[in-house]
Scaffold this motif. Structure first.
Motif, PDB file in Angstrom:
ATOM      1  N   LEU A   1     -11.293 -27.002 -72.814  1.00  0.00           N
ATOM      2  CA  LEU A   1     -10.045 -26.600 -73.452  1.00  0.00           C
ATOM      3  C   LEU A   1     -10.137 -25.130 -73.849  1.00  0.00           C
ATOM      4  N   ALA A   2      -9.254 -24.303 -73.308  1.00  0.00           N
ATOM      5  CA  ALA A   2      -9.213 -22.878 -73.665  1.00  0.00           C
ATOM      6  C   ALA A   2      -8.411 -22.685 -74.945  1.00  0.00           C
ATOM      7  N   ASN A   3      -7.268 -23.379 -75.036  1.00  0.00           N
ATOM      8  CA  ASN A   3      -6.453 -23.346 -76.249  1.00  0.00           C
ATOM      9  C   ASN A   3      -5.519 -24.548 -76.233  1.00  0.00           C
ATOM     10  N   ASN A   4      -4.999 -24.881 -77.390  1.00  0.00           N
ATOM     11  CA  ASN A   4      -4.032 -25.973 -77.504  1.00  0.00           C
ATOM     12  C   ASN A   4      -2.735 -25.425 -78.087  1.00  0.00           C
ATOM     13  N   ASN A   5      -2.178 -24.422 -77.422  1.00  0.00           N
ATOM     14  CA  ASN A   5      -0.950 -23.787 -77.898  1.00  0.00           C
ATOM     15  C   ASN A   5       0.227 -24.755 -77.964  1.00  0.00           C
ATOM     16  N   SER A   6       0.195 -25.825 -77.167  1.00  0.00           N
ATOM     17  CA  SER A   6       1.271 -26.813 -77.197  1.00  0.00           C
ATOM     18  C   SER A   6       1.130 -27.773 -78.375  1.00  0.00           C
ATOM     19  N   ARG A   7       0.023 -27.662 -79.070  1.00  0.00           N
ATOM     20  CA  ARG A   7      -0.262 -28.521 -80.227  1.00  0.00           C
ATOM     21  C   ARG A   7      -0.186 -30.008 -79.869  1.00  0.00           C
ATOM     22  N   ILE A   8      -0.833 -30.349 -78.790  1.00  0.00           N
ATOM     23  CA  ILE A   8      -0.886 -31.737 -78.335  1.00  0.00           C
ATOM     24  C   ILE A   8      -1.805 -32.496 -79.292  1.00  0.00           C
ATOM     25  N   PRO A   9      -1.363 -33.659 -79.810  1.00  0.00           N
ATOM     26  CA  PRO A   9      -2.227 -34.445 -80.700  1.00  0.00           C
ATOM     27  C   PRO A   9      -3.558 -34.781 -80.034  1.00  0.00           C
ATOM     28  N   GLU A  10      -4.623 -34.809 -80.821  1.00  0.00           N
ATOM     29  CA  GLU A  10      -5.983 -34.940 -80.297  1.00  0.00           C
ATOM     30  C   GLU A  10      -6.165 -36.157 -79.394  1.00  0.00           C
ATOM     31  N   HIS A  11      -5.661 -37.316 -79.768  1.00  0.00           N
ATOM     32  CA  HIS A  11      -5.863 -38.512 -78.938  1.00  0.00           C
ATOM     33  C   HIS A  11      -5.164 -38.372 -77.585  1.00  0.00           C
ATOM     34  N   GLN A  12      -3.989 -37.744 -77.553  1.00  0.00           N
ATOM     35  CA  GLN A  12      -3.305 -37.510 -76.282  1.00  0.00           C
ATOM     36  C   GLN A  12      -4.019 -36.436 -75.469  1.00  0.00           C
ATOM     37  N   LEU A  13      -4.485 -35.392 -76.150  1.00  0.00           N
ATOM     38  CA  LEU A  13      -5.188 -34.314 -75.475  1.00  0.00           C
ATOM     39  C   LEU A  13      -6.468 -34.825 -74.819  1.00  0.00           C
ATOM     40  N   ASN A  14      -7.220 -35.684 -75.515  1.00  0.00           N
ATOM     41  CA  ASN A  14      -8.440 -36.247 -74.930  1.00  0.00           C
ATOM     42  C   ASN A  14      -8.131 -37.031 -73.664  1.00  0.00           C
ATOM     43  N   ASN A  15      -7.049 -37.797 -73.670  1.00  0.00           N
ATOM     44  CA  ASN A  15      -6.634 -38.543 -72.484  1.00  0.00           C
ATOM     45  C   ASN A  15      -6.251 -37.592 -71.358  1.00  0.00           C
ATOM     46  N   ILE A  16      -5.516 -36.547 -71.676  1.00  0.00           N
ATOM     47  CA  ILE A  16      -5.110 -35.552 -70.674  1.00  0.00           C
ATOM     48  C   ILE A  16      -6.331 -34.881 -70.060  1.00  0.00           C
ATOM     49  N   LEU A  17      -7.298 -34.492 -70.887  1.00  0.00           N
ATOM     50  CA  LEU A  17      -8.516 -33.838 -70.379  1.00  0.00           C
ATOM     51  C   LEU A  17      -9.283 -34.771 -69.445  1.00  0.00           C
ATOM     52  N   LYS A  18      -9.336 -36.057 -69.757  1.00  0.00           N
ATOM     53  CA  LYS A  18     -10.010 -37.025 -68.888  1.00  0.00           C
ATOM     54  C   LYS A  18      -9.307 -37.100 -67.541  1.00  0.00           C
ATOM     55  N   ILE A  19      -7.975 -37.171 -67.557  1.00  0.00           N
ATOM     56  CA  ILE A  19      -7.212 -37.254 -66.309  1.00  0.00           C
ATOM     57  C   ILE A  19      -7.349 -35.963 -65.499  1.00  0.00           C
ATOM     58  N   VAL A  20      -7.340 -34.821 -66.180  1.00  0.00           N
ATOM     59  CA  VAL A  20      -7.521 -33.538 -65.482  1.00  0.00           C
ATOM     60  C   VAL A  20      -8.886 -33.520 -64.788  1.00  0.00           C
TER      61      VAL A  20
ATOM     62  N   LYS B   1       2.407 -34.928 -63.389  1.00  0.00           N
ATOM     63  CA  LYS B   1       2.741 -35.237 -64.779  1.00  0.00           C
ATOM     64  C   LYS B   1       1.785 -36.296 -65.293  1.00  0.00           C
ATOM     65  N   ILE B   2       1.513 -36.228 -66.587  1.00  0.00           N
ATOM     66  CA  ILE B   2       0.773 -37.263 -67.293  1.00  0.00           C
ATOM     67  C   ILE B   2       1.706 -37.716 -68.413  1.00  0.00           C
ATOM     68  N   GLY B   3       2.351 -38.836 -68.206  1.00  0.00           N
ATOM     69  CA  GLY B   3       3.364 -39.273 -69.164  1.00  0.00           C
ATOM     70  C   GLY B   3       4.462 -38.227 -69.230  1.00  0.00           C
ATOM     71  N   SER B   4       4.710 -37.713 -70.429  1.00  0.00           N
ATOM     72  CA  SER B   4       5.758 -36.695 -70.588  1.00  0.00           C
ATOM     73  C   SER B   4       5.213 -35.267 -70.498  1.00  0.00           C
ATOM     74  N   TYR B   5       3.935 -35.110 -70.153  1.00  0.00           N
ATOM     75  CA  TYR B   5       3.313 -33.786 -70.089  1.00  0.00           C
ATOM     76  C   TYR B   5       3.264 -33.265 -68.657  1.00  0.00           C
ATOM     77  N   ALA B   6       3.721 -32.043 -68.468  1.00  0.00           N
ATOM     78  CA  ALA B   6       3.662 -31.370 -67.169  1.00  0.00           C
ATOM     79  C   ALA B   6       2.319 -30.661 -67.029  1.00  0.00           C
ATOM     80  N   ILE B   7       1.708 -30.785 -65.867  1.00  0.00           N
ATOM     81  CA  ILE B   7       0.457 -30.096 -65.524  1.00  0.00           C
ATOM     82  C   ILE B   7       0.835 -29.086 -64.447  1.00  0.00           C
TER      83      ILE B   7
END
Length: 97
Positions: free
Chosen positions: A54-73, A11-17
């Protein structure tokens, strides 16, 4: 045909990977969803150089959170690849790029 399983990796915060258990013919990738894994979520491909796309953002994750998630991934590249091999039983990894 049985229902696909959605095994969580971390998990990254409240997001499941997580993975979809029925996608073993696709290149290495993860899905991201807020809360619990869901079928139609954000999809991220891993690259052979340790990055991600990023293939798609179907979860509509806000850009600043998505950038953080991509870095952690990207930072967890080896863990994700190891979990992919354990889950799908592959000795060879296939990457998107």
């Amino acid at each position: 045909m049985g229902e696909a399983k959605l095994p969580s990796i971390f998990k990254i915060g409240s997001y499941a990977i997580y993975f979809w258990s029925n996608e073993n013919c696709e290149p290495v990738h993860i899905h991201v969803a807020k809360g619990n894994p869901v079928p139609n979520a954000t999809k991220v491909w891993l690259t052979s150089t340790g990055g991600c796309i990023l293939a798609n953002n179907n979860s509509r994750i806000p850009e600043h959170q998505l950038n953080n998630i991509l870095k952690i991934v990207s930072d967890q590249f080896f863990l994700i690849c190891s979990e992919w091999q354990k889950h799908f039983g592959k000795n060879m990894l296939k990457f998107y790029a």
